[in-house]
Design a protein around this motif. Structure first.
Motif, PDB file in Angstrom:
ATOM      1  N   GLY A   1      16.190  38.599  49.848  1.00 25.56           N
ATOM      2  CA  GLY A   1      17.017  37.689  50.624  1.00 25.56           C
ATOM      3  C   GLY A   1      17.579  36.569  49.768  1.00 25.56           C
ATOM      4  O   GLY A   1      17.096  36.287  48.667  1.00 25.56           O
ATOM      5  N   ALA A   2      18.611  35.919  50.291  1.00 21.31           N
ATOM      6  CA  ALA A   2      19.135  34.715  49.649  1.00 21.31           C
ATOM      7  C   ALA A   2      18.060  33.629  49.682  1.00 21.31           C
ATOM      8  O   ALA A   2      17.083  33.705  50.445  1.00 21.31           O
ATOM      9  CB  ALA A   2      20.379  34.241  50.388  1.00 21.31           C
TER      10      ALA A   2
ATOM     11  N   ARG B   1      24.537  46.312  55.549  1.00 17.51           N
ATOM     12  CA  ARG B   1      24.156  45.065  56.237  1.00 17.51           C
ATOM     13  C   ARG B   1      23.307  44.119  55.402  1.00 17.51           C
ATOM     14  O   ARG B   1      23.264  42.921  55.681  1.00 17.51           O
ATOM     15  CB  ARG B   1      23.412  45.392  57.540  1.00 17.51           C
ATOM     16  CG  ARG B   1      24.216  46.210  58.533  1.00 17.51           C
ATOM     17  CD  ARG B   1      23.546  46.263  59.901  1.00 17.51           C
ATOM     18  NE  ARG B   1      22.246  46.937  59.869  1.00 17.51           N
ATOM     19  CZ  ARG B   1      21.420  46.995  60.911  1.00 17.51           C
ATOM     20  NH1 ARG B   1      21.745  46.424  62.058  1.00 17.51           N
ATOM     21  NH2 ARG B   1      20.257  47.642  60.806  1.00 17.51           N
ATOM     22  N   ARG B   2      22.649  44.627  54.381  1.00 16.10           N
ATOM     23  CA  ARG B   2      21.721  43.774  53.638  1.00 16.10           C
ATOM     24  C   ARG B   2      22.464  42.758  52.775  1.00 16.10           C
ATOM     25  O   ARG B   2      23.607  42.939  52.380  1.00 16.10           O
ATOM     26  CB  ARG B   2      20.749  44.618  52.815  1.00 16.10           C
ATOM     27  CG  ARG B   2      21.397  45.472  51.722  1.00 16.10           C
ATOM     28  CD  ARG B   2      21.510  44.765  50.389  1.00 16.10           C
ATOM     29  NE  ARG B   2      21.843  45.661  49.309  1.00 16.10           N
ATOM     30  CZ  ARG B   2      23.076  46.007  48.959  1.00 16.10           C
ATOM     31  NH1 ARG B   2      24.105  45.535  49.660  1.00 16.10           N
ATOM     32  NH2 ARG B   2      23.305  46.802  47.924  1.00 16.10           N
ATOM     33  N   PHE B   3      21.781  41.676  52.428  1.00 21.26           N
ATOM     34  CA  PHE B   3      22.361  40.637  51.578  1.00 21.26           C
ATOM     35  C   PHE B   3      22.486  41.128  50.148  1.00 21.26           C
ATOM     36  O   PHE B   3      21.575  41.747  49.601  1.00 21.26           O
ATOM     37  CB  PHE B   3      21.482  39.385  51.618  1.00 21.26           C
ATOM     38  CG  PHE B   3      21.873  38.349  50.592  1.00 21.26           C
ATOM     39  CD1 PHE B   3      22.928  37.487  50.827  1.00 21.26           C
ATOM     40  CD2 PHE B   3      21.189  38.245  49.382  1.00 21.26           C
ATOM     41  CE1 PHE B   3      23.299  36.536  49.879  1.00 21.26           C
ATOM     42  CE2 PHE B   3      21.546  37.297  48.434  1.00 21.26           C
ATOM     43  CZ  PHE B   3      22.603  36.437  48.686  1.00 21.26           C
ATOM     44  N   PHE B   4      23.635  40.804  49.533  1.00 20.43           N
ATOM     45  CA  PHE B   4      23.864  41.115  48.123  1.00 20.43           C
ATOM     46  C   PHE B   4      24.151  39.834  47.335  1.00 20.43           C
ATOM     47  O   PHE B   4      23.533  39.571  46.310  1.00 20.43           O
ATOM     48  CB  PHE B   4      25.045  42.086  47.986  1.00 20.43           C
ATOM     49  CG  PHE B   4      25.258  42.610  46.595  1.00 20.43           C
ATOM     50  CD1 PHE B   4      24.734  43.822  46.213  1.00 20.43           C
ATOM     51  CD2 PHE B   4      26.008  41.893  45.671  1.00 20.43           C
ATOM     52  CE1 PHE B   4      24.934  44.323  44.927  1.00 20.43           C
ATOM     53  CE2 PHE B   4      26.224  42.377  44.386  1.00 20.43           C
ATOM     54  CZ  PHE B   4      25.682  43.595  44.009  1.00 20.43           C
TER      55      PHE B   4
ATOM     56  N   THR C   1      28.006  42.099  51.206  1.00 22.51           N
ATOM     57  CA  THR C   1      27.088  43.229  51.068  1.00 22.51           C
ATOM     58  C   THR C   1      27.261  43.930  49.714  1.00 22.51           C
ATOM     59  O   THR C   1      26.647  44.966  49.467  1.00 22.51           O
ATOM     60  CB  THR C   1      27.300  44.261  52.198  1.00 22.51           C
ATOM     61  OG1 THR C   1      28.634  44.779  52.107  1.00 22.51           O
ATOM     62  CG2 THR C   1      27.074  43.623  53.561  1.00 22.51           C
ATOM     63  N   GLY C   2      28.120  43.390  48.863  1.00 23.19           N
ATOM     64  CA  GLY C   2      28.231  43.887  47.495  1.00 23.19           C
ATOM     65  C   GLY C   2      28.853  45.260  47.373  1.00 23.19           C
ATOM     66  O   GLY C   2      30.047  45.426  47.582  1.00 23.19           O
ATOM     67  N   ASP C   3      28.046  46.250  47.064  1.00 25.05           N
ATOM     68  CA  ASP C   3      28.573  47.574  46.746  1.00 25.05           C
ATOM     69  C   ASP C   3      29.198  48.293  47.938  1.00 25.05           C
ATOM     70  O   ASP C   3      29.871  49.314  47.763  1.00 25.05           O
ATOM     71  CB  ASP C   3      27.490  48.449  46.107  1.00 25.05           C
ATOM     72  CG  ASP C   3      26.261  48.610  46.983  1.00 25.05           C
ATOM     73  OD1 ASP C   3      26.058  47.792  47.897  1.00 25.05           O
ATOM     74  OD2 ASP C   3      25.489  49.567  46.748  1.00 25.05           O
TER      75      ASP C   3
END
Length: 378
Positions: free
Chosen positions: A237-238, A274-277, A295-297
């Motif tokens: 997580g952030a 959905r996850r944090f990147f 979500t980055g990639d």
């Protein structure tokens, strides 16, 4: 009888040869024209079947085009919108997943009196050579105002190639800024975003995996051998920490942000949609905290809501669908009773590391959800 042909015979023979030559020439010409006609038909058919890919039509245009900009952090200071972006350059470094080709060396501050109006470039606000502890790569910054001065927060690799977060101060929102001699104690990774709550408290959110090195701090100490992200189980997580009143240090130990689904279960590390990147941002609307991030990639700007600046935050959906280019990084600000989304794409260059910032209106719907933005006309 003479063994030699008569003149009459010679003439008749020559006439026969001429006729044969003419016939051959005529036939060859016809065949040639037929071949050319067939070739022309093939070429026409080929041209008719080849289509040039059309670029999508963007809903907004780059705010500036005299330089490449990205990661726009927007704030309202002194009645104007001030934007604190990254300044992309072509450094000639091969592209890789660690982002070494994002070799930015300074920051410019931009401002505008109205959305859609003139954008002013205030010049270099801070250069990497003026940060005593810095090595390379000045990535996405943010800013805040308190104590009658302005603070610029920025990630940069130190001389050991480890990302830390620094702070610089100025009496003007446009700078120039003077950097502190050391990074913020206990800081690491990238993408600082500073949120001022309604009670006057300031919180810094930060972190990014892969090139942002967040995954290298899972044990509390820097581990250069750590995988880019967890293979399964809980995602990374952030991070968040409240700032001291002097805005130069953390007032408390760093905490981790948790994003959960509608049932209260933490999102899986495998849930890349959905996850944090990276690219955390927080704004408040109708007493709810909106935590938004990349979500980055999978290229979404997603968001989750909660009742505390520390979370947990419940995933709600997508703010911005994917744009041209690999990365995206945004900010959200209210100005003159309207909300705006600042973001970037690669319209000007078509290259991942040479981006341009943009802005479009953002809509909070009656139920508090955010209407998803498409950066291009479908």
């Amino acid at each position: 009888m003479s063994k030699y042909p008569s003149v009459k015979q010679i003439v008749v023979g020559l006439n026969a040869i001429v006729v044969q030559v003419v016939i051959v020439v005529l036939i060859s010409g016809c065949e040639s024209r037929k071949s050319e006609s067939q070739q022309a038909t093939v070429e026409t058919e080929t041209k008719d079947t080849i289509t040039t890919p059309q670029k999508p039509t963007p809903v907004s245009q780059p705010l500036v085009s005299h330089m490449y900009t990205a990661d726009p952090s927007a704030h309202v200071f002194e009645g104007k919108i001030y934007i604190y972006p990254s300044h992309d350059i072509e450094a000639g470094i091969p592209q890789n997943d660690n982002g070494d080709h994002f070799a930015m060396r300074d920051y410019h501050v931009l401002s505008m009196d109205s959305v859609g109006g003139k954008v002013t470039d205030h010049g270099v606000a801070l250069d990497v050579k003026d940060v005593p502890w810095a090595g390379r790569q000045m990535w996405a910054p943010d800013a805040a105002y308190a104590n009658n001065q302005y603070y610029l927060y920025f990630p940069v690799k130190d001389k050991q190639n480890i990302f830390r977060i620094g702070v610089a101060t100025s009496t003007s929102p446009s700078g120039p800024f003077k950097a502190e001699k050391e990074p913020i104690k206990g800081s690491y990774s990238i993408d600082p975003a500073v949120f001022k709550d309604t009670d006057g408290s300031f919180y810094m959110y930060f972190g990014g995996i892969w090139g942002g090195q967040l995954q290298r701090w899972q044990t509390g100490k820097y581990d250069s051998t750590a995988a880019q992200e967890p293979a399964d189980g809980m995602p990374l997580g952030a991070k968040v920490a409240r700032l001291n009143k002097n805005m130069l240090q953390f007032a408390e130990p760093v905490k981790e942000i948790q994003i959960v689904d509608s049932t209260g279960k933490s999102l899986s590390a495998k849930d890349h949609d959905r996850r944090f990147f990276e690219a955390a941002w927080v704004h408040k609307y109708n007493n709810k905290y909106y935590f938004s991030y990349s979500t980055g990639d999978t290229h979404y700007i997603a968001y989750a809501t909660g009742d505390s600046p520390y979370g947990p935050f419940t995933y709600k959906g997508v703010i911005l669908n994917p744009v041209e280019g690999w990365t995206n990084h945004h900010s959200i600000v209210e100005y003159k009773e309207k909300w705006y989304l600042f973001y970037h794409d690669t319209q000007l260059s078509g290259q991942t590391h040479l981006r341009n910032i943009k802005v479009t209106e953002l809509t909070h719907q009656q139920d508090g959800s955010i209407a998803t933005v498409n950066a291009y006309i479908q």
